[in-house]
Design a protein around this motif. Structure first.
Motif, short mmCIF file in Angstrom:
data_model
loop_
_atom_site.label_atom_id
_atom_site.label_comp_id
_atom_site.label_asym_id
_atom_site.label_seq_id
_atom_site.Cartn_x
_atom_site.Cartn_y
_atom_site.Cartn_z
N GLY A 293 0.74 -1.45 -0.08
CA GLY A 293 0.14 0.17 0.03
C GLY A 293 0.81 1.22 -0.08
O GLY A 293 2.05 1.28 -0.04
N GLU A 294 -0.11 2.46 0.07
CA GLU A 294 0.78 3.80 -0.08
C GLU A 294 1.18 4.00 1.54
O GLU A 294 0.61 3.49 2.60
N LYS A 295 1.97 5.19 1.55
CA LYS A 295 2.41 5.57 2.84
C LYS A 295 1.23 6.23 3.61
O LYS A 295 0.32 6.81 2.88
N LEU A 296 0.98 6.10 4.90
CA LEU A 296 -0.05 6.47 5.76
C LEU A 296 0.25 8.14 6.38
O LEU A 296 -0.53 8.12 7.32
N GLY A 297 1.11 8.66 5.99
CA GLY A 297 1.45 10.01 6.63
C GLY A 297 3.04 9.84 7.24
O GLY A 297 3.49 8.80 7.19
N THR A 298 3.49 11.05 7.54
CA THR A 298 4.48 10.95 7.92
C THR A 298 4.55 11.39 9.80
O THR A 298 3.42 11.76 10.25
#
Length: 261
Positions: free
Chosen positions: A211-216
């Motif tokens: 999946g995509e990154k979910l934030g920093t």
């Protein structure tokens, strides 16, 4: 060109001592640091049982720059912030995300690292490939430590906002959640990208990131409210960023360490 480079090099060589001279000298003061030793490569126990990691190396460097004597204690994650808040320890370190709600209990240092939240799954997982497809399957379970950033991201960014959602299985340590994932007891662990990639690289194909990154998230050390250690620690962190020490630690623990694994 050569003379210009030589001049710049000379200035850089002069800058490091100047930075060191600007740092406060705490006169050998003992600082009790509490950690969990369960978050590689930031801090963990190696095969010999020795406590090692990025944060240990960083603290050793900070100790030299500030002239402090560091003593380490261990505690579980869920007890760490309350214990530091109550003044049982001088500071805490375990990849703690800087959050406004936590600032009500403890003071944070400046950020020493920024990481991204990722989804870690078993290497043969094919039932879902991102947050939406995980949420859409009610049979899938997630591991989390209560009160952590992954817990809240799982509740509010992946699932339905219900902190009592039975699809979130709670574990006392991050490592226990990873073991449950490997054993098939849960199907997903959320973690920062640095730690997650370390687990994946050491798993021989048993784990992967999807999946995509979910934030920093920004990591900081924590202190009791009003601690006089915050300003010196911030000064040391700034000097380590300025002279390349932070970059060198990142290279050691996120590149060379992985290659050694």
């Amino acid at each position: 060109m050569k003379s210009t480079l030589a001049a710049l090099l000379g200035l850089s060589l002069l800058a490091a001592p100047a930075l060191a001279q600007d740092l406060p000298d705490l006169g050998g003061r003992e600082v009790v640091v509490v950690t969990e030793n369960a978050y590689p490569p930031l801090q963990f126990l190696d095969k010999s049982g020795a406590a090692v990691g990025w944060e240990y190396d960083a603290m050793a460097e900070i100790a030299k720059r500030l002239n402090i004597t560091v003593k380490y204690e261990n505690i579980s994650w869920d007890a760490m912030i309350p214990a530091v808040s109550e003044g049982q320890y001088d500071m805490g370190m375990t990849g703690i995300t800087i959050r406004d709600d936590r600032k009500e209990q403890v003071d944070f240092s400046d950020s020493y690292m920024t990481s991204e939240m990722v989804m870690m799954v078993r290497g043969d997982e094919e039932r879902f490939s991102d947050a939406a497809s995980f949420a859409a399957n009610p049979d899938l379970l997630m591991a989390a430590q209560p009160g952590t950033t992954p817990f809240y991201v799982g509740v509010y960014d992946v699932l339905d906002g219900n902190e009592a959602n039975p699809r979130i299985k709670l574990f006392e340590t991050f490592g226990a959640g990873v073991e449950a994932l490997k054993a098939g007891d849960v199907d997903l662990v959320l973690t920062d990208g640095t730690s997650g990639q370390g687990y994946v690289d050491a798993s021989n194909g048993g784990l992967k990131i999807v999946g995509e990154k979910l934030g920093t998230e920004d990591f900081g050390f924590i202190f009791p409210k009003g601690s006089d250690l915050v300003a010196p620690m911030n000064a040391a962190i700034a000097s380590m960023k300025a002279d390349g020490t932070i970059d060198a630690l990142n290279k050691k623990w996120f590149l060379e360490y992985k290659m050694a694994e």
